[in-house]
Write a protein that holds these residues in place. Structure first.
Motif, mmCIF file in Angstrom:
data_model
loop_
_atom_site.group_PDB
_atom_site.id
_atom_site.type_symbol
_atom_site.label_atom_id
_atom_site.label_comp_id
_atom_site.label_asym_id
_atom_site.label_seq_id
_atom_site.Cartn_x
_atom_site.Cartn_y
_atom_site.Cartn_z
ATOM 1 N N TYR A 7 5.496 2.327 -6.570
ATOM 2 C CA TYR A 7 5.166 3.525 -7.340
ATOM 3 C C TYR A 7 6.459 4.264 -7.657
ATOM 4 O O TYR A 7 7.424 4.180 -6.919
ATOM 5 N N VAL A 96 -5.421 5.930 7.105
ATOM 6 C CA VAL A 96 -5.357 6.332 5.693
ATOM 7 C C VAL A 96 -4.878 7.772 5.594
ATOM 8 O O VAL A 96 -3.970 8.100 4.827
ATOM 9 N N SER A 97 -5.449 8.642 6.395
ATOM 10 C CA SER A 97 -5.067 10.057 6.393
ATOM 11 C C SER A 97 -3.606 10.241 6.799
ATOM 12 O O SER A 97 -2.867 11.014 6.187
ATOM 13 N N GLU A 98 -3.168 9.510 7.822
ATOM 14 C CA GLU A 98 -1.788 9.606 8.291
ATOM 15 C C GLU A 98 -0.797 9.159 7.219
ATOM 16 O O GLU A 98 0.240 9.801 7.000
ATOM 17 N N VAL A 99 -1.115 8.080 6.518
ATOM 18 C CA VAL A 99 -0.232 7.577 5.466
ATOM 19 C C VAL A 99 -0.188 8.568 4.304
ATOM 20 O O VAL A 99 0.896 8.891 3.797
ATOM 21 N N VAL A 100 -1.341 9.070 3.886
ATOM 22 C CA VAL A 100 -1.385 10.033 2.775
ATOM 23 C C VAL A 100 -0.581 11.284 3.134
ATOM 24 O O VAL A 100 0.208 11.780 2.330
ATOM 25 N N GLU A 101 -0.744 11.792 4.349
ATOM 26 C CA GLU A 101 0.013 12.979 4.774
ATOM 27 C C GLU A 101 1.513 12.700 4.809
ATOM 28 O O GLU A 101 2.315 13.540 4.396
ATOM 29 N N VAL A 103 3.221 10.532 3.050
ATOM 30 C CA VAL A 103 3.735 10.438 1.675
ATOM 31 C C VAL A 103 3.783 11.819 1.036
ATOM 32 O O VAL A 103 4.799 12.222 0.469
ATOM 33 N N ARG A 104 2.689 12.566 1.147
ATOM 34 C CA ARG A 104 2.601 13.882 0.502
ATOM 35 C C ARG A 104 3.570 14.898 1.102
ATOM 36 O O ARG A 104 4.256 15.613 0.383
ATOM 37 N N ASP A 105 3.642 14.942 2.439
ATOM 38 C CA ASP A 105 4.390 16.000 3.115
ATOM 39 C C ASP A 105 5.842 15.653 3.408
ATOM 40 O O ASP A 105 6.665 16.548 3.597
#
Length: 118
Positions: A7, A96-101, A103-105
Protein backbone atom coordinates in the motif's frame (compact mmCIF):
# COMPACT_ATOMS: atom_id res chain seq x y z
CA UNK A 1 -3.98 3.20 -2.11
CA UNK A 2 -2.96 -0.30 -2.96
CA UNK A 3 -4.09 -3.86 -2.70
CA UNK A 4 -2.81 -7.22 -1.65
CA UNK A 5 0.42 -6.84 0.28
CA UNK A 6 1.65 -3.34 -0.71
CA UNK A 7 0.00 0.00 0.00
CA UNK A 8 1.16 3.56 -0.57
CA UNK A 9 0.19 6.96 0.68
CA UNK A 10 -0.57 9.33 -2.18
CA UNK A 11 2.30 11.79 -2.48
CA UNK A 12 3.67 13.63 -5.50
CA UNK A 13 7.28 13.88 -4.26
CA UNK A 14 7.84 10.62 -2.33
CA UNK A 15 7.29 6.88 -2.33
CA UNK A 16 5.65 6.24 1.09
CA UNK A 17 5.07 2.47 1.14
CA UNK A 18 3.66 -0.04 3.60
CA UNK A 19 4.06 -3.73 2.86
CA UNK A 20 2.98 -6.93 4.56
CA UNK A 21 5.71 -9.56 4.62
CA UNK A 22 4.86 -13.21 5.16
CA UNK A 23 7.28 -15.57 6.86
CA UNK A 24 8.94 -18.17 4.66
CA UNK A 25 8.11 -20.73 7.37
CA UNK A 26 4.32 -20.43 7.04
CA UNK A 27 2.18 -23.55 6.85
CA UNK A 28 -1.41 -24.23 5.88
CA UNK A 29 -2.38 -23.92 9.55
CA UNK A 30 -0.23 -20.96 10.68
CA UNK A 31 0.74 -17.71 9.03
CA UNK A 32 3.26 -15.24 10.46
CA UNK A 33 3.60 -11.74 9.09
CA UNK A 34 5.15 -8.38 9.82
CA UNK A 35 4.85 -4.93 8.27
CA UNK A 36 7.64 -3.02 6.51
CA UNK A 37 7.56 0.74 6.02
CA UNK A 38 9.62 2.91 3.73
CA UNK A 39 9.71 6.48 2.46
CA UNK A 40 12.04 7.67 -0.27
CA UNK A 41 12.05 10.80 -2.38
CA UNK A 42 10.97 10.08 -5.98
CA UNK A 43 13.66 12.44 -7.25
CA UNK A 44 16.36 10.67 -5.24
CA UNK A 45 14.98 7.29 -6.31
CA UNK A 46 15.27 8.26 -9.99
CA UNK A 47 18.82 9.51 -9.46
CA UNK A 48 19.81 6.20 -7.85
CA UNK A 49 17.99 4.20 -10.54
CA UNK A 50 20.04 5.91 -13.25
CA UNK A 51 23.26 4.71 -11.56
CA UNK A 52 22.20 1.31 -10.21
CA UNK A 53 19.85 -1.37 -11.42
CA UNK A 54 16.85 -0.58 -9.26
CA UNK A 55 13.21 -1.38 -9.96
CA UNK A 56 10.83 1.24 -11.32
CA UNK A 57 9.46 1.69 -7.82
CA UNK A 58 10.93 0.72 -4.42
CA UNK A 59 9.66 -2.28 -2.48
CA UNK A 60 8.74 -1.60 1.16
CA UNK A 61 10.44 -4.81 2.29
CA UNK A 62 13.84 -3.85 0.84
CA UNK A 63 16.41 -1.52 2.36
CA UNK A 64 18.25 0.06 -0.57
CA UNK A 65 20.61 2.30 1.40
CA UNK A 66 21.01 4.97 4.07
CA UNK A 67 19.54 7.58 1.73
CA UNK A 68 16.02 6.27 2.43
CA UNK A 69 13.90 5.73 5.54
CA UNK A 70 13.04 2.10 6.24
CA UNK A 71 11.55 0.49 9.36
CA UNK A 72 9.82 -2.65 10.47
CA UNK A 73 6.69 -1.81 12.43
CA UNK A 74 7.97 -3.64 15.49
CA UNK A 75 10.60 -0.94 15.94
CA UNK A 76 7.77 1.58 16.35
CA UNK A 77 5.95 -0.54 18.96
CA UNK A 78 6.63 0.08 22.67
CA UNK A 79 8.99 -2.93 22.95
CA UNK A 80 11.01 -1.59 19.99
CA UNK A 81 11.89 -5.08 18.70
CA UNK A 82 11.08 -6.90 15.50
CA UNK A 83 7.47 -8.10 15.73
CA UNK A 84 5.64 -10.83 13.84
CA UNK A 85 1.95 -11.59 14.23
CA UNK A 86 0.80 -15.18 13.97
CA UNK A 87 -2.67 -16.21 12.82
CA UNK A 88 -4.35 -19.55 12.32
CA UNK A 89 -7.01 -20.67 9.90
CA UNK A 90 -9.78 -18.69 11.65
CA UNK A 91 -9.78 -14.88 11.88
CA UNK A 92 -8.66 -13.54 15.26
CA UNK A 93 -10.41 -10.22 16.02
CA UNK A 94 -7.78 -9.32 18.65
CA UNK A 95 -4.94 -9.58 16.12
CA UNK A 96 -6.92 -7.69 13.47
CA UNK A 97 -7.52 -4.90 15.98
CA UNK A 98 -3.86 -4.86 17.06
CA UNK A 99 -2.62 -4.62 13.47
CA UNK A 100 -5.12 -1.87 12.57
CA UNK A 101 -4.13 0.14 15.67
CA UNK A 102 -0.40 -0.29 14.96
CA UNK A 103 -0.83 0.93 11.38
CA UNK A 104 -3.17 3.79 12.28
CA UNK A 105 -1.42 5.00 15.44
CA UNK A 106 2.24 4.26 14.70
CA UNK A 107 3.03 3.43 11.08
CA UNK A 108 1.06 6.15 9.29
CA UNK A 109 2.17 8.98 11.63
CA UNK A 110 5.83 7.85 11.32
CA UNK A 111 5.54 7.76 7.54
CA UNK A 112 3.91 11.20 7.46
CA UNK A 113 6.73 12.62 9.61
CA UNK A 114 9.24 11.25 7.11
CA UNK A 115 7.32 12.75 4.20
CA UNK A 116 7.38 16.15 5.90
CA UNK A 117 11.13 15.92 6.49
CA UNK A 118 11.96 14.99 2.86
Amino acid sequence: MGSGQIYRLPDERNWPLLGFQKSMFNTGERLSFTINLSVVSKELWEQRRSVRRLPLRPAPSTFYGPWMWHRRIGHLLPAGDDHWWEVGTAPDPAIVSEVVEAVRDLALPAMRRQIESC
